[in-house]
Motif scaffolding. Structure first.
Motif, PDB file in Angstrom:
ATOM      1  N   ILE A  91       0.827  -1.220   0.000  1.00 19.34           N
ATOM      2  CA  ILE A  91       0.000   0.000   0.000  1.00 19.34           C
ATOM      3  C   ILE A  91       0.857   1.265   0.000  1.00 19.34           C
ATOM      4  O   ILE A  91       0.660   2.175  -0.813  1.00 19.34           O
ATOM      5  CB  ILE A  91      -0.944   0.023   1.221  1.00 19.34           C
ATOM      6  CG1 ILE A  91      -2.117  -0.919   1.010  1.00 19.34           C
ATOM      7  CG2 ILE A  91      -1.470   1.439   1.470  1.00 19.34           C
ATOM      8  CD1 ILE A  91      -3.052  -0.985   2.203  1.00 19.34           C
ATOM      9  N   VAL A  92       1.806   1.344   0.902  1.00 23.19           N
ATOM     10  CA  VAL A  92       2.596   2.570   1.049  1.00 23.19           C
ATOM     11  C   VAL A  92       3.538   2.749  -0.131  1.00 23.19           C
ATOM     12  O   VAL A  92       3.648   3.851  -0.696  1.00 23.19           O
ATOM     13  CB  VAL A  92       3.366   2.554   2.387  1.00 23.19           C
ATOM     14  CG1 VAL A  92       4.299   3.753   2.483  1.00 23.19           C
ATOM     15  CG2 VAL A  92       2.388   2.538   3.562  1.00 23.19           C
ATOM     16  N   GLU A  93       4.231   1.685  -0.518  1.00 20.18           N
ATOM     17  CA  GLU A  93       5.154   1.767  -1.651  1.00 20.18           C
ATOM     18  C   GLU A  93       4.428   2.182  -2.930  1.00 20.18           C
ATOM     19  O   GLU A  93       4.906   3.033  -3.692  1.00 20.18           O
ATOM     20  CB  GLU A  93       5.839   0.414  -1.854  1.00 20.18           C
ATOM     21  CG  GLU A  93       6.828   0.375  -3.011  1.00 20.18           C
ATOM     22  CD  GLU A  93       7.440  -1.006  -3.198  1.00 20.18           C
ATOM     23  OE1 GLU A  93       8.057  -1.235  -4.245  1.00 20.18           O
ATOM     24  OE2 GLU A  93       7.286  -1.862  -2.303  1.00 20.18           O
TER      25      GLU A  93
ATOM     26  N   GLU B 168     -11.779   4.313  -3.343  1.00 20.75           N
ATOM     27  CA  GLU B 168     -11.983   5.642  -2.795  1.00 20.75           C
ATOM     28  C   GLU B 168     -13.070   5.650  -1.716  1.00 20.75           C
ATOM     29  O   GLU B 168     -12.996   6.442  -0.774  1.00 20.75           O
ATOM     30  CB  GLU B 168     -12.337   6.614  -3.923  1.00 20.75           C
ATOM     31  CG  GLU B 168     -11.170   6.852  -4.883  1.00 20.75           C
ATOM     32  CD  GLU B 168     -11.525   7.774  -6.035  1.00 20.75           C
ATOM     33  OE1 GLU B 168     -12.700   8.187  -6.114  1.00 20.75           O
ATOM     34  OE2 GLU B 168     -10.634   8.069  -6.847  1.00 20.75           O
ATOM     35  N   GLU B 169     -14.070   4.766  -1.850  1.00 19.87           N
ATOM     36  CA  GLU B 169     -15.114   4.728  -0.831  1.00 19.87           C
ATOM     37  C   GLU B 169     -14.558   4.251   0.513  1.00 19.87           C
ATOM     38  O   GLU B 169     -15.009   4.713   1.572  1.00 19.87           O
ATOM     39  CB  GLU B 169     -16.272   3.831  -1.290  1.00 19.87           C
ATOM     40  CG  GLU B 169     -15.904   2.379  -1.513  1.00 19.87           C
ATOM     41  CD  GLU B 169     -17.092   1.549  -1.999  1.00 19.87           C
ATOM     42  OE1 GLU B 169     -18.147   2.136  -2.345  1.00 19.87           O
ATOM     43  OE2 GLU B 169     -16.950   0.305  -2.041  1.00 19.87           O
ATOM     44  N   TRP B 170     -13.564   3.370   0.493  1.00 17.74           N
ATOM     45  CA  TRP B 170     -12.923   2.945   1.751  1.00 17.74           C
ATOM     46  C   TRP B 170     -12.137   4.095   2.363  1.00 17.74           C
ATOM     47  O   TRP B 170     -12.160   4.297   3.581  1.00 17.74           O
ATOM     48  CB  TRP B 170     -11.998   1.762   1.489  1.00 17.74           C
ATOM     49  CG  TRP B 170     -12.678   0.449   1.281  1.00 17.74           C
ATOM     50  CD1 TRP B 170     -13.980   0.232   0.931  1.00 17.74           C
ATOM     51  CD2 TRP B 170     -12.064  -0.845   1.399  1.00 17.74           C
ATOM     52  NE1 TRP B 170     -14.214  -1.114   0.803  1.00 17.74           N
ATOM     53  CE2 TRP B 170     -13.072  -1.796   1.090  1.00 17.74           C
ATOM     54  CE3 TRP B 170     -10.778  -1.271   1.715  1.00 17.74           C
ATOM     55  CZ2 TRP B 170     -12.809  -3.159   1.100  1.00 17.74           C
ATOM     56  CZ3 TRP B 170     -10.511  -2.643   1.720  1.00 17.74           C
ATOM     57  CH2 TRP B 170     -11.524  -3.571   1.423  1.00 17.74           C
ATOM     58  N   LEU B 171     -11.408   4.829   1.514  1.00 17.91           N
ATOM     59  CA  LEU B 171     -10.644   5.974   2.020  1.00 17.91           C
ATOM     60  C   LEU B 171     -11.575   7.005   2.654  1.00 17.91           C
ATOM     61  O   LEU B 171     -11.281   7.547   3.725  1.00 17.91           O
ATOM     62  CB  LEU B 171      -9.841   6.607   0.881  1.00 17.91           C
ATOM     63  CG  LEU B 171      -8.688   5.787   0.307  1.00 17.91           C
ATOM     64  CD1 LEU B 171      -8.116   6.475  -0.930  1.00 17.91           C
ATOM     65  CD2 LEU B 171      -7.579   5.585   1.346  1.00 17.91           C
ATOM     66  N   ALA B 172     -12.697   7.260   1.983  1.00 17.33           N
ATOM     67  CA  ALA B 172     -13.648   8.242   2.513  1.00 17.33           C
ATOM     68  C   ALA B 172     -14.208   7.784   3.857  1.00 17.33           C
ATOM     69  O   ALA B 172     -14.351   8.597   4.789  1.00 17.33           O
ATOM     70  CB  ALA B 172     -14.779   8.462   1.508  1.00 17.33           C
TER      71      ALA B 172
ATOM     72  N   LEU C 293      -7.120  -0.525   6.947  1.00 19.69           N
ATOM     73  CA  LEU C 293      -7.549  -0.761   5.570  1.00 19.69           C
ATOM     74  C   LEU C 293      -6.826  -1.966   4.975  1.00 19.69           C
ATOM     75  O   LEU C 293      -7.420  -2.750   4.224  1.00 19.69           O
ATOM     76  CB  LEU C 293      -7.296   0.486   4.723  1.00 19.69           C
ATOM     77  CG  LEU C 293      -8.113   1.721   5.110  1.00 19.69           C
ATOM     78  CD1 LEU C 293      -7.749   2.905   4.223  1.00 19.69           C
ATOM     79  CD2 LEU C 293      -9.608   1.429   5.022  1.00 19.69           C
ATOM     80  N   ALA C 294      -5.551  -2.129   5.321  1.00 20.81           N
ATOM     81  CA  ALA C 294      -4.815  -3.311   4.869  1.00 20.81           C
ATOM     82  C   ALA C 294      -5.437  -4.578   5.438  1.00 20.81           C
ATOM     83  O   ALA C 294      -5.582  -5.591   4.736  1.00 20.81           O
ATOM     84  CB  ALA C 294      -3.349  -3.205   5.287  1.00 20.81           C
ATOM     85  N   ASN C 295      -5.811  -4.528   6.716  1.00 24.20           N
ATOM     86  CA  ASN C 295      -6.487  -5.675   7.333  1.00 24.20           C
ATOM     87  C   ASN C 295      -7.768  -6.018   6.580  1.00 24.20           C
ATOM     88  O   ASN C 295      -8.116  -7.195   6.404  1.00 24.20           O
ATOM     89  CB  ASN C 295      -6.830  -5.365   8.788  1.00 24.20           C
ATOM     90  CG  ASN C 295      -5.604  -5.260   9.670  1.00 24.20           C
ATOM     91  OD1 ASN C 295      -4.492  -5.553   9.245  1.00 24.20           O
ATOM     92  ND2 ASN C 295      -5.809  -4.824  10.900  1.00 24.20           N
ATOM     93  N   ARG C 296      -8.451  -4.976   6.150  1.00 19.57           N
ATOM     94  CA  ARG C 296      -9.703  -5.191   5.419  1.00 19.57           C
ATOM     95  C   ARG C 296      -9.440  -5.913   4.093  1.00 19.57           C
ATOM     96  O   ARG C 296     -10.220  -6.788   3.690  1.00 19.57           O
ATOM     97  CB  ARG C 296     -10.368  -3.825   5.182  1.00 19.57           C
ATOM     98  CG  ARG C 296     -11.829  -3.879   4.832  1.00 19.57           C
ATOM     99  CD  ARG C 296     -12.421  -2.474   4.855  1.00 19.57           C
ATOM    100  NE  ARG C 296     -13.787  -2.484   4.351  1.00 19.57           N
ATOM    101  CZ  ARG C 296     -14.541  -1.402   4.203  1.00 19.57           C
ATOM    102  NH1 ARG C 296     -14.051  -0.204   4.570  1.00 19.57           N
ATOM    103  NH2 ARG C 296     -15.768  -1.485   3.726  1.00 19.57           N
TER     104      ARG C 296
END
Length: 327
Positions: free
Chosen positions: A191-193, A204-208, A229-232
């Motif tokens: 995710i970060v990389e 985007e809906e998860w980020l929101a 979110l990674a766990n999800r």
């Protein structure tokens, strides 16, 4: 890109052996997890699997301007991504038609497609996944993310099943599920990389819902939320891994062993990401040699167990791959 029947013929044994050796060397350096599992295939399946994977690796590297997923390629970075994408498409089609190409990996995929009667549409679908990266596709919903996962990984599972001699639609669905599970694991791990490279595969809906903006993913202060979110993603991969297990029984025994081993190795990476929480991106999560050897043993048991397990229908809740010929 049009879809057509391959015109190329399988290579002669000596030429194929040379290309397979080249592919195996590249995979051994660029994907230790896949290389460990691939050793369990019978020799012929292993050669084709390595050659297919080498083409996939080359495409990925060409788009990212890298060598084997790591070292930078200034010569590639000097050209535009859309130019590199167009070259991948044209060279792949040339290989399928038996025309000369610039890199051995294209000759390799031409051989694999001809030898195993791979529908060219599958290769086109895989290339479409790279085009999503080139065009900066936005993923608004989890269905959008799963569509991407199919194109970059699920369709590879389908092609791998055909290399193993399996073409039943139900089994190909399970193979697609495994590829999707692998990619969800990869997204969670990277995710970060990926965000640093400007690629956000989280919907985007998860980020929101988490009150995050795309730029927040790389902010160390937001790591606890990013970890959730990674766990999800890791949790979302679980039913796809479970579905894939029920496809193992339809594979030849050695192929089932190899796939079951890869199943265990990749799934463990996701579980490690979940266990590490906010520290999962302090270094790249991977499995060591001892862990891989353990999964070789567990893979044999898992493959044998699949043949005795009570058949389970594939869940209708899972994202389903498009059928060949669908618009």
């Amino acid at each position: 890109m049009s879809v057509f029947t391959p015109l190329s013929l399988p290579l002669d044994p000596a030429a194929r052996a040379d290309l397979a050796a080249m592919a195996e060397d590249a995979i051994a350096r660029g994907s230790k997890s896949f290389a460990a599992a691939a050793k369990l295939f019978d020799p012929e399946t292993r050669r084709s699997a390595m050659m297919l994977y080498a083409w996939c690796r080359h495409c990925d590297d060409a788009i990212d301007g890298q060598v084997l997923g790591f070292a930078r390629r200034p010569d590639l970075e000097a050209s535009r991504p859309d130019e590199r994408m167009a070259k991948l498409e044209s060279e792949t089609l040339a290989a399928l038609a038996g025309r000369p190409t610039s890199d051995p990996c294209f000759k390799a995929i031409g051989d694999v497609a001809a030898r195993h009667r791979l529908p060219p549409e599958l290769l086109v679908q895989h290339l479409a996944g790279y085009r999503m990266d080139v065009e900066g596709r936005r993923y608004e919903t989890i269905a959008d993310t799963l569509d991407y996962c199919y194109h970059v990984a699920g369709v590879v599972g389908v092609m791998m099943s055909m290399v193993m001699g399996v073409r039943e639609e139900a089994t190909l669905d399970r193979a697609s599920d495994l590829g999707i599970a692998f990619q969800l694991t990869n997204i969670a791990r990277d995710i970060v990389e990926d965000a640093r490279a400007g690629r956000i595969y989280l919907p985007e809906e998860w980020l929101a819902e988490a009150d995050l903006r795309p730029g927040d993913v790389v902010d160390p202060r937001q790591r606890p939320v990013v970890a959730l979110l990674a766990n999800r993603l890791v949790d979302l991969a679980e039913p796809y891994y479970a579905s894939a297990f029920h496809g193992l029984k339809d594979l030849p025994p050695r192929s089932a062993w190899a796939v079951a081993t890869a199943h265990g190795v990749y799934r463990e990476i996701g579980l490690q990401v979940k266990a590490l929480g906010a520290s999962a991106w302090d270094q790249r999560v991977s499995t060591g040699r001892r862990q891989k050897l353990r999964h070789v043993t567990l893979g044999a048991a898992r493959a044998a167990m699949s043949r005795r397990a009570k058949p389970q229908p594939r869940s209708a809740a899972l994202w389903t791959r498009p059928r060949l010929g669908d618009a």
